[in-house]
Design an enzyme around this catalytic site. Sequence first.
Site, PDB file in Angstrom:
ATOM      1  N   ALA A 130       0.802  -1.227   0.000  1.00 30.88           N
ATOM      2  CA  ALA A 130       0.000   0.000   0.000  1.00 30.88           C
ATOM      3  C   ALA A 130       0.832   1.273   0.000  1.00 30.88           C
ATOM      4  CB  ALA A 130      -0.928  -0.003   1.218  1.00 30.88           C
ATOM      5  N   ASN A 131       2.145   1.168   0.032  1.00 30.59           N
ATOM      6  CA  ASN A 131       2.962   2.375   0.164  1.00 30.59           C
ATOM      7  C   ASN A 131       3.345   3.018  -1.159  1.00 30.59           C
ATOM      8  OD1 ASN A 131       4.756   0.468  -0.706  1.00 30.59           O
ATOM      9  ND2 ASN A 131       6.234   0.742   0.956  1.00 30.59           N
ATOM     10  N   GLY A 133       2.287   3.275  -5.760  1.00 26.45           N
ATOM     11  CA  GLY A 133       1.517   2.885  -6.933  1.00 26.45           C
ATOM     12  C   GLY A 133       0.022   2.749  -6.703  1.00 26.45           C
ATOM     13  N   ILE A 134      -0.559   1.734  -7.311  1.00 24.51           N
ATOM     14  CA  ILE A 134      -1.993   1.482  -7.202  1.00 24.51           C
ATOM     15  C   ILE A 134      -2.388   1.280  -5.747  1.00 24.51           C
ATOM     16  CG2 ILE A 134      -3.843  -0.133  -7.788  1.00 24.51           C
ATOM     17  CD1 ILE A 134      -2.381  -0.697 -10.399  1.00 24.51           C
ATOM     18  N   GLY A 135      -1.553   0.572  -5.011  1.00 22.15           N
ATOM     19  CA  GLY A 135      -1.854   0.307  -3.606  1.00 22.15           C
ATOM     20  C   GLY A 135      -1.976   1.587  -2.801  1.00 22.15           C
ATOM     21  N   TYR A 289       5.869 -13.982 -14.556  1.00 23.58           N
ATOM     22  CA  TYR A 289       4.877 -12.965 -14.170  1.00 23.58           C
ATOM     23  C   TYR A 289       3.504 -13.324 -14.737  1.00 23.58           C
ATOM     24  CZ  TYR A 289       2.530  -8.454 -13.783  1.00 23.58           C
ATOM     25  OH  TYR A 289       1.632  -7.453 -13.498  1.00 23.58           O
TER      26      TYR A 289
END
Length: 311
Positions: A130-131, A133-135, A289
């Site tokens: 969460a720190n 980008g999208i998060g 990936y």
Amino acid sequence: MPALMPESDSEDELPPAWEERATSDGFVYYVNHQSKSTQWRHPRTGKMKRVSGELPLGWTRHVEEETGKVIFVEEKTQRKSYTDPRLAFAIEEVPEQVGELRQRFDSGTNALQVLHGRDLNGMVALITGANTGIGFETARSLALHGCSVVFACRDEKATMVAIERIRSEKEAAGQRCSFVSLDLASLRSTKRAAEEVKKRHKHINMLILNAGVFALPHSVTEDGFERTFQVNHLAHFYLTNLLSELYDHTTRIVVVSSESHRMSTLPAGGLSESDLCPPQHKFWSMIAYNNSKLCNVLFAMELAKVSTCLP
């Protein structure tokens, strides 16, 4: 494993090779790029739409001198689009001429717009990675709407910087954010994180499995698994199960995948450990990936099935 299928606009989703456009006077039409044809009615719902009203705040309409095409510009970012941004809020036309507003979000919609008008006070969300980008944008938007957000991340220093950014924007939102140490490359760390979350919370409203790695060279974790597979899928699978006692029928579990899952090389049957964790001489980072992202999709599908068994 309990989970609830998220709200979805899948009925309004266009089939592959279709595109939604609007005429200069606001009539919505649909383009089939495969057959090179157009039609006024939605290919799935059979409904017609119109766009009306002013452009969203910050957007302007221009006509390109060279091509004569209408282009829309978001003034703040100077992002340009040939797609009318009002399409996301087009009004469906019905025979009685009574419009029904159906909100549909697209690639130009940000997280704050999705949550507009929602009151999330009293809710708890756990987000991995969460720190940044999208998060981070997800965590920020949830916190600004009243949700308590658990940042499950590997780097505590970077996480505290991210939380401070939210606090500087709105003090109360930053106070609702907390950190839990989670290294998905370690199943021991994953278990410790789950135990810590269970000490702090009796219920989770949202579990957002967002963290991931991309294009890493071949390496094996302390648990003996190929790193991309473990970080992107296996540890998230483990975390979801470890936290199961915190779920009920209202809990939503979101598994962040990628269109790259379509290029997976995993066999349809007879899956072996070497398919998921290939040796170095058979390893290709992009395929690793892609395969991990297909695992994400299959995991989400199984969670959705299990959710139907909840009381």
